[in-house]
Every structure is written in C-alpha cells, then in structure tokens.
Design a protein around this motif. Structure first.
Motif, mmCIF file in Angstrom:
data_model
loop_
_atom_site.group_PDB
_atom_site.id
_atom_site.type_symbol
_atom_site.label_atom_id
_atom_site.label_comp_id
_atom_site.label_asym_id
_atom_site.label_seq_id
_atom_site.Cartn_x
_atom_site.Cartn_y
_atom_site.Cartn_z
ATOM 1 N N ALA A 221 32.710 65.485 72.804
ATOM 2 C CA ALA A 221 33.893 65.345 72.645
ATOM 3 C C ALA A 221 34.766 65.241 71.358
ATOM 4 O O ALA A 221 35.965 66.041 70.899
ATOM 5 C CB ALA A 221 34.184 63.752 73.177
ATOM 6 N N THR A 222 33.849 64.749 70.072
ATOM 7 C CA THR A 222 34.325 64.855 69.274
ATOM 8 C C THR A 222 33.829 65.757 68.195
ATOM 9 O O THR A 222 33.272 65.445 66.861
ATOM 10 C CB THR A 222 33.731 63.846 68.158
ATOM 11 N N SER A 223 32.863 67.102 68.918
ATOM 12 C CA SER A 223 33.096 67.981 68.697
ATOM 13 C C SER A 223 34.117 68.510 66.783
ATOM 14 O O SER A 223 34.896 70.441 67.317
ATOM 15 C CB SER A 223 31.933 68.978 68.459
ATOM 16 N N THR A 224 34.906 68.260 66.445
ATOM 17 C CA THR A 224 36.029 68.703 65.686
ATOM 18 C C THR A 224 35.716 68.664 64.215
ATOM 19 O O THR A 224 35.473 67.443 64.117
ATOM 20 C CB THR A 224 37.263 69.172 66.407
ATOM 21 N N THR A 225 36.568 69.295 63.671
ATOM 22 C CA THR A 225 36.974 68.913 62.262
ATOM 23 C C THR A 225 37.364 67.603 61.997
ATOM 24 O O THR A 225 37.210 66.343 60.990
ATOM 25 C CB THR A 225 37.898 69.675 61.899
ATOM 26 N N THR A 226 38.191 67.454 62.960
ATOM 27 C CA THR A 226 39.602 65.186 62.990
ATOM 28 C C THR A 226 38.007 64.830 63.193
ATOM 29 O O THR A 226 38.814 63.343 62.857
ATOM 30 C CB THR A 226 40.083 65.843 63.368
ATOM 31 N N GLY A 227 37.267 64.676 64.053
ATOM 32 C CA GLY A 227 36.623 63.826 65.012
ATOM 33 C C GLY A 227 35.191 63.373 64.687
ATOM 34 O O GLY A 227 34.812 62.690 65.039
ATOM 35 N N ALA A 228 34.850 64.534 64.179
ATOM 36 C CA ALA A 228 33.087 64.882 63.708
ATOM 37 C C ALA A 228 32.483 62.927 63.032
ATOM 38 O O ALA A 228 33.633 63.247 61.778
ATOM 39 C CB ALA A 228 32.847 65.986 63.045
ATOM 40 N N SER A 229 31.172 63.207 63.402
ATOM 41 C CA SER A 229 30.745 62.398 61.711
ATOM 42 C C SER A 229 29.291 61.942 62.234
ATOM 43 O O SER A 229 28.697 62.474 63.379
ATOM 44 C CB SER A 229 30.889 60.289 62.354
ATOM 45 N N TYR A 336 24.360 69.689 62.168
ATOM 46 C CA TYR A 336 23.857 68.394 62.946
ATOM 47 C C TYR A 336 24.367 67.174 62.690
ATOM 48 O O TYR A 336 25.349 67.113 62.270
ATOM 49 C CB TYR A 336 22.362 68.319 62.331
ATOM 50 N N ARG A 337 24.478 66.778 64.302
ATOM 51 C CA ARG A 337 25.303 65.340 64.170
ATOM 52 C C ARG A 337 24.573 63.639 64.212
ATOM 53 O O ARG A 337 25.385 62.904 64.098
ATOM 54 C CB ARG A 337 26.511 65.402 66.091
ATOM 55 N N VAL A 338 23.130 64.038 63.927
ATOM 56 C CA VAL A 338 22.698 62.598 64.860
ATOM 57 C C VAL A 338 21.272 62.863 64.208
ATOM 58 O O VAL A 338 20.811 63.962 63.990
ATOM 59 C CB VAL A 338 22.636 62.473 65.311
ATOM 60 N N SER A 339 20.524 61.641 63.481
ATOM 61 C CA SER A 339 19.464 61.343 62.714
ATOM 62 C C SER A 339 18.239 60.151 63.427
ATOM 63 O O SER A 339 19.484 59.310 64.002
ATOM 64 C CB SER A 339 18.952 61.731 61.542
ATOM 65 N N VAL A 601 41.990 71.329 65.456
ATOM 66 C CA VAL A 601 40.733 72.643 64.869
ATOM 67 C C VAL A 601 39.301 72.773 65.452
ATOM 68 O O VAL A 601 39.302 71.514 64.622
ATOM 69 C CB VAL A 601 40.806 73.195 63.277
ATOM 70 N N VAL A 602 39.131 72.949 66.143
ATOM 71 C CA VAL A 602 38.369 73.210 66.627
ATOM 72 C C VAL A 602 36.361 74.172 66.164
ATOM 73 O O VAL A 602 35.505 73.881 66.491
ATOM 74 C CB VAL A 602 37.399 73.914 68.232
ATOM 75 N N VAL A 603 37.233 75.336 65.025
ATOM 76 C CA VAL A 603 36.646 75.983 63.767
ATOM 77 C C VAL A 603 36.926 75.182 62.842
ATOM 78 O O VAL A 603 37.805 75.752 62.255
ATOM 79 C CB VAL A 603 36.745 77.363 64.045
ATOM 80 N N PRO A 604 36.032 74.224 62.014
ATOM 81 C CA PRO A 604 36.911 73.495 61.338
ATOM 82 C C PRO A 604 36.235 74.220 60.070
ATOM 83 O O PRO A 604 35.435 74.676 59.972
ATOM 84 C CB PRO A 604 36.304 72.429 60.553
ATOM 85 N N THR A 605 36.909 73.729 58.329
ATOM 86 C CA THR A 605 36.225 73.973 57.241
ATOM 87 C C THR A 605 36.080 72.918 56.285
ATOM 88 O O THR A 605 37.217 72.126 56.855
ATOM 89 C CB THR A 605 37.126 75.469 56.777
ATOM 90 N N VAL A 606 35.429 73.131 55.430
ATOM 91 C CA VAL A 606 35.370 71.881 54.592
ATOM 92 C C VAL A 606 35.901 72.464 52.983
ATOM 93 O O VAL A 606 35.303 73.274 52.689
ATOM 94 C CB VAL A 606 34.327 71.257 54.770
ATOM 95 N N ALA A 607 36.787 71.968 52.542
ATOM 96 C CA ALA A 607 37.567 72.131 51.483
ATOM 97 C C ALA A 607 37.559 74.327 51.695
ATOM 98 O O ALA A 607 37.389 75.221 50.425
ATOM 99 C CB ALA A 607 36.353 72.956 50.286
ATOM 100 N N ALA A 608 38.313 74.367 52.404
ATOM 101 C CA ALA A 608 39.267 75.721 52.972
ATOM 102 C C ALA A 608 37.004 76.693 53.017
ATOM 103 O O ALA A 608 37.886 78.140 52.614
ATOM 104 C CB ALA A 608 39.788 76.222 52.397
ATOM 105 N N ILE A 610 33.692 76.017 54.112
ATOM 106 C CA ILE A 610 32.843 75.850 55.512
ATOM 107 C C ILE A 610 32.949 76.011 56.406
ATOM 108 O O ILE A 610 33.844 75.946 56.804
ATOM 109 C CB ILE A 610 31.707 74.301 55.382
ATOM 110 N N ILE A 611 32.247 76.501 57.188
ATOM 111 C CA ILE A 611 32.988 77.143 58.581
ATOM 112 C C ILE A 611 31.965 76.660 59.984
ATOM 113 O O ILE A 611 30.884 76.369 59.663
ATOM 114 C CB ILE A 611 32.781 78.713 58.815
ATOM 115 N N PHE A 612 32.738 75.701 60.928
ATOM 116 C CA PHE A 612 32.000 74.824 61.497
ATOM 117 C C PHE A 612 31.649 75.734 63.193
ATOM 118 O O PHE A 612 32.688 75.848 63.963
ATOM 119 C CB PHE A 612 32.519 73.253 61.664
#
Length: 633
Positions: A221-229, A336-339, A601-608, A610-612
């Motif tokens: 449910a949180t697999s987006t650039t704005t929601g992921a942690s 990856y989202r969890v350890s 956005v479901v296909v995120p980038t970091v600093a334009a 990295i593609i998620f």
C-alpha cells in the motif's frame, strides 16, 4: 483500504500521519537523510507485546487492527515476541500452546468447556472479548519489555538469554494432578473461537503468518516514492508455555520438539517478505565490494562521508567492515523495504538450529546498541545523550550507530496533544537515540491509536508543529517556500519563509559530520552558498544529531539575535509539495508542469536518477490462515 487487504488501519490513525502538513514533514525528513547510512537514523520504535497484548488478549481481529494502526501512524521499528508451539509445530504470537482442531491435545490431558458467544468485532473501539481470569501482565514481570540494556549482543551460538527470574518466581504452577481446562468462546461469524488457556486468551489465527501478511499488505500500500519507508523487525524467540501448565514458564524442548528443516523461522518470513527483505548475505556481499554496490551510483546519491571506515584490498576494491548502506540505496535502488534481526533467545530454544536463518535474519543485537540514559520528569536527558559540541565527527565515544534506549514511562491523554512534542521522546531523539516505546499508552493501539500517533510525531526532529506551512495551498506561487531554523518559539525546528528574505546561513564542513558554522553575512536563499567560508558549504541537517549540533552552533554564536532565523539548504521552489536542496534541485516526485498536486508517482526517482521498480507480488492469501473449527461438545 481494500477489503482484501490484511492491512486495515482506522482512518483516525491514517489522518495523523498521511494528511498535510504531517505527511509532507515526515517525507521531507526522510528525504534529507537518504544519503546517511540506515544505522545512524532514529526511527519510531515500539514493543508489540505492550502496544497490542498488554491485557493478555491475543485475538486476530484486534491484532490486525492494532498492528495496522501502529504501521499507519508511522512506527518503523517493531520488537516482536515469537513463540514456537511444539504441540502444533508452528510459529505463533500466542505465549501458550494451542489445542488442536478437536479442542484438545489428541489425548485426554485437557478438557474443553464451551463459553458464551462473543463478538470480537473488527471495530477497534467496540471489540468485546472476555477478560482473562489470570493475573495481569505486570504480576508476571511483563509490565514492560526487558530493557534494551539487557538485550543480547552476542552471536547466536552464545546468545541464549537467561529466563526472567521475575517471571519464574511469579508464575503460578498448576498441580500435576490437575486437569487443565480450555474455555472456548465461539464467534457468531464462524471464525476460530477465542480460547482461554490459563492466563491467556488466544485464537488459532494468531500465527506469525498473520503478522507477515499484514506487513506485506502495508508495504504494498505504501510502495510509492511519497509513501515508502524502511522498516525493522527485532524478533525475540520463545518456546510457548505448555497447554498442560499454561501459567508456568515454557518447558525445555527436546530436539524432536523443535522446528524441523522445513519450518525454520526464516521460512516464515520468506513466505510473504522474501523479495522485500534486506538480508545479512546482501550486506556482507556489498560491504566486500563498495565499487559495485554503494558507490556504484551517481555522485549525488553517494553515501555521506565519515559514517564508516573504508579500506582497499589487494585487488584494489574498496570495502568496509562496519558500514551500512543508505536508505536511498536499499529502498530506492534495490527495492527492499524491511530487515529482520534476532533480539533475545530463550534458553528453552537453545537447541534450535539457527544456522540456516542467518543468511536471512541478522544475528542478535545487530539492530541494537544499547545506551543507558536517565531522563528527568520534565523530559530533560540527564545522562547518556550522544551530543557533545566538541565532537565534530563520528567518534567511538559518541557513536549513534543503532543507538537505542527504553523510553521513560509516559502519561498521555487519550485524546493526545499533537501540537506539542512529548519532551522525553523529542529530547532522546535529538540526542541521536531511538526511544523504544515499551508500554501501553492507556490502552492498546487497536482501541485508540491517537496516543501512539502522538508518540511518533514526537520523533519528528525537523519541522515545527504545523510546518511546512503552505504545503497544500496553490494560491501563493511566490518564493514563500524556503526553510529556516531558529531557537524560538520551537528551538531547533524548521519553518517556512519567503526565499527572498535575508538571513544568515547554516554552513557545514563536508569531512566532519557535526561541524557547523553560521555565516557572517546575510543573504536571500538564492545567494546563500556564497556566504559560507571554504571548506564549509551551505547545507541542511541530515539526522537528528546533526540538527542538534547546528542548534549548538547557533546558540554559541555571539552575533545572533534572540529570535534570529538562519537559512538551511531546503526549499520547495519548483514543486510546492516537494522539498529539495539547492535552488535548482529537481523534485523526484512531480514535474514542474504537473497540475495534479496530489498525484502519487508509483515509479519513483531519487535526485532524478534512481528508478524504483517494485516486483509484482501476490497478495497474502488469508485463506492459508483459515482454521477448520469443529463443533465443541
């Protein structure tokens, strides 16, 4: 949430975390720390035993709501007690063995009686389940989880924790001649009945797979650039108490009673979380070759310097023995989202074969560097704080890597105050230490998530309450979207100002993580970099401890005025919802001509760069947890 999702938080829980400006504040704080190794980040942490099971109630609907609410309000680290049920040969969350489908052990050692019909509603406020007839948790030595200072930090082979003497002394013992009775309370919807077994009320669905299923649905449910942690689970391993003597400590288990090779703990987590888990084998491989892992990214996404040691092997490859990756790398490049890591291990489980787990589950103590702290009644940290203004780099004396302590007891209102941070939690966070919530806040989180949300908000070390203002208003398209820090009215917190205002500037030395200077001259935000004296550069704090050092630099500056604000390198000039560094910083979420300001956005980038891309996964199948309940005679 979807009716097919096990992740099902209350709307009141979501509103405390995922509405503006709070969602913007947490996201911006996450983003400024993306280049800092994950072991130096402070995150909201909680004990599930206390937050969900403080009343000895282990009912699957209540737990589903409780865990969902804790995830929904923003907790990112969970201490989880897992029990091996030797009778059912399963990993569960209930501290006692559960009877089989016929209501007994398969022999005549346990009798079953039928209780009245109960309604274990999924409505967290109206859920009605019978109270255990046994003593409360605090009489068992369970009123609070074992302090972090007692957690094992040794390898698995030597890390078997001693059983609690308090628990052994205070647990009542059932007479050897007595015949234990299980009271079964049927549910009107045909779900597995609630079973009262000694001190505990449990349902048959309280298996580890329920927890991993809820967690998987949350991650999806949180697999987006704005929601992921990135989340962390610390697993304390126990043997379940015998159904023949449920109020006593668990018995020692023979090799034949322990998990077999096809029911190891790592298999339970792999079932739902395999493709989403950052593992020890991945860490070891990446540490041994930084050239092809953490450093094999665009320069703007390279890990911040100074947080771990780097050496070179005979082949010329860079490697580290004490380093961890950044969240940008783990989450937004490797997806990856969890350890998962081990915490304590009961002596009854000493013969369990932990070896195969260690490729997937980190050894005991990996996520725990215990810090002994003392906190005054007003929340002031009296001892144990990792801040020292004279330490400008990461030192062994004040290393905040995986630093954790148990939060002091709190007395919060059921309605919770979201405008003021809980002083003890906020101050421990500012000291670079994760504060573990180790008690129920009035009631469990399924019944009332608001005090837990207040706790999470108190770990927000960056923005002042109510900031960043104007994050949702499109009426003003001027430059009123730059960040400053001041000592009042919220000491060290950030707020939004017009970028054309003139302020002095926060300047950090790149090779010393905690070395800050305040510029001599004032400027607007656009010219701020030119005011920093070399080798210092215009910057923004990336961690709570960096922010604490910047506060000290401003406090110790003789030129400051009492209410002076200084620019930090953070703005949302181009995209109102997105905070970046530099006037020309590129938003990783939305383009400048995007008119839909709430689009995720479901296909995120970091600093334009990295593609998620999350792999497609099958929803957790709730049917795998169904239980064929026979009529109780």
């Amino acid at each position: 949430m979807s009716g097919n999702s096990l992740y099902d938080p209350d709307q009141s829980a979501l509103d405390t975390r995922w509405t503006q400006p709070w969602s913007e504040a947490f996201r911006a704080q996450r983003d400024v720390g993306l280049r800092v190794p994950i072991n130096f980040q402070t995150v909201p942490a909680v004990s599930l035993r206390q937050a969900c099971f403080s009343g000895n109630q282990y009912e699957h609907n209540a737990f589903r709501k409780c865990f969902s609410n804790l995830l929904g309000v923003g907790f990112r680290r969970f201490d989880v007690d897992v029990y091996w049920d030797a009778l059912q040969s399963t990993w569960g969350l209930c501290p006692v063995e559960l009877p089989g489908n016929n209501g007994d052990r398969g022999d005549n050692s346990v009798s079953t009686s039928l209780g009245p019909l109960v309604s274990a509603s999924t409505d967290s406020v109206l859920a009605k389940i019978p109270d255990s007839t046994a003593a409360p948790l605090n009489s068992l030595g369970f009123d609070r989880r074992q302090d972090a200072s007692q957690l094992s930090t040794a390898p698995v082979s030597s890390s078997v924790a001693s059983a609690s003497s308090t628990r052994s002394a205070s647990s009542s013992t059932t007479s050897a001649n007595a015949k234990p009775t299980v009271i079964s309370f049927p549910s009107p919807d045909g779900a597995p009945p609630l079973q009262q077994i000694g001190r505990y009320n449990c349902t048959a669905l309280m298996r580890l797979g329920l927890l991993t299923g809820i967690l998987y649905d949350f991650l999806e449910a949180t697999s987006t650039t704005t929601g992921a942690s990135l989340l962390f689970l610390t697993i304390d391993v126990h043997a379940a108490s015998s159904i023949l003597n449920p109020n006593a400590p668990a018995p020692d288990l023979s090799p034949a009673q322990l998990p077999t090779s096809d029911s190891l703990l790592n298999d339970e987590f792999r079932g739902n979380l395999s493709s989403l888990t950052y593992t020890p084998s991945l860490l070891s491989s990446q540490q041994g070759d930084l050239n092809t892992s953490w450093d094999n990214v665009q320069w703007v996404n390279r890990p911040a310097e100074g947080y771990y040691d780097v050496s070179r092997n005979d082949q010329g490859k860079h490697l580290t023995r004490n380093g961890w990756p950044t969240e940008a790398f783990v989450e937004f490049q490797q997806f990856y989202r969890v350890s998962v890591g081990y915490g304590t291990i009961d002596p009854q489980m000493r013969l369990y074969n932990f070896g195969p787990d260690l490729d997937y589950i980190f050894p005991p103590g990996t996520f725990t560097t215990t810090k002994t702290t003392s906190v005054a009644f007003n929340g002031q940290v009296l001892s144990g704080c990792l801040f020292d203004s004279s330490d400008t780099g990461v030192t062994s004396e004040r290393n905040s890597s995986w630093a954790i302590t148990t939060a002091p007891s709190l007395d919060l209102s059921a309605k919770a105050d979201f405008t003021t941070a809980i002083p003890a939690v906020a101050n421990l966070t500012s000291c670079g230490i994760t504060a573990l919530l180790n008690e129920a806040l009035g009631t469990t989180a399924d019944k009332n998530p608001l005090p837990y949300a207040a706790y999470v908000r108190s770990t927000l070390w960056s923005w002042a309450p109510g900031e960043p203002k104007n994050a949702t208003s499109a009426a003003d398209q001027s430059g009123n979207r730059c960040a400053v820090m001041s000592l009042s009215p919220d000491p060290g917190r950030w707020r939004v100002v017009d970028c054309t205002e003139r302020h002095r500037v926060a300047c950090r030395r790149p090779d010393e993580n905690y070395s800050w200077q305040i510029s001599d001259d004032a400027s607007d935000y656009y010219d701020a970099p030119s005011t920093c004296r070399s080798p210092y550069r215009f910057d923004v704090p990336h961690t709570a401890l960096e922010n604490k050092h910047l506060i000290a630099a401003l406090q110790n500056d003789d030129r400051r005025s009492p209410d002076e604000a200084i620019f930090i390198d953070l703005n949302s000039i181009n995209i109102q919802e997105c905070w970046v560094s530099g006037p020309n910083g590129t938003c990783p979420y939305l383009s400048t001509d995007d008119t839909d300001r709430i689009r995720i956005v479901v296909v995120p980038t970091v600093a334009a760069v990295i593609i998620f891309l999350l792999a497609a996964l099958t929803f957790f199948d709730l049917e795998r947890l169904t239980f064929n309940v026979a009529n109780v005679k």
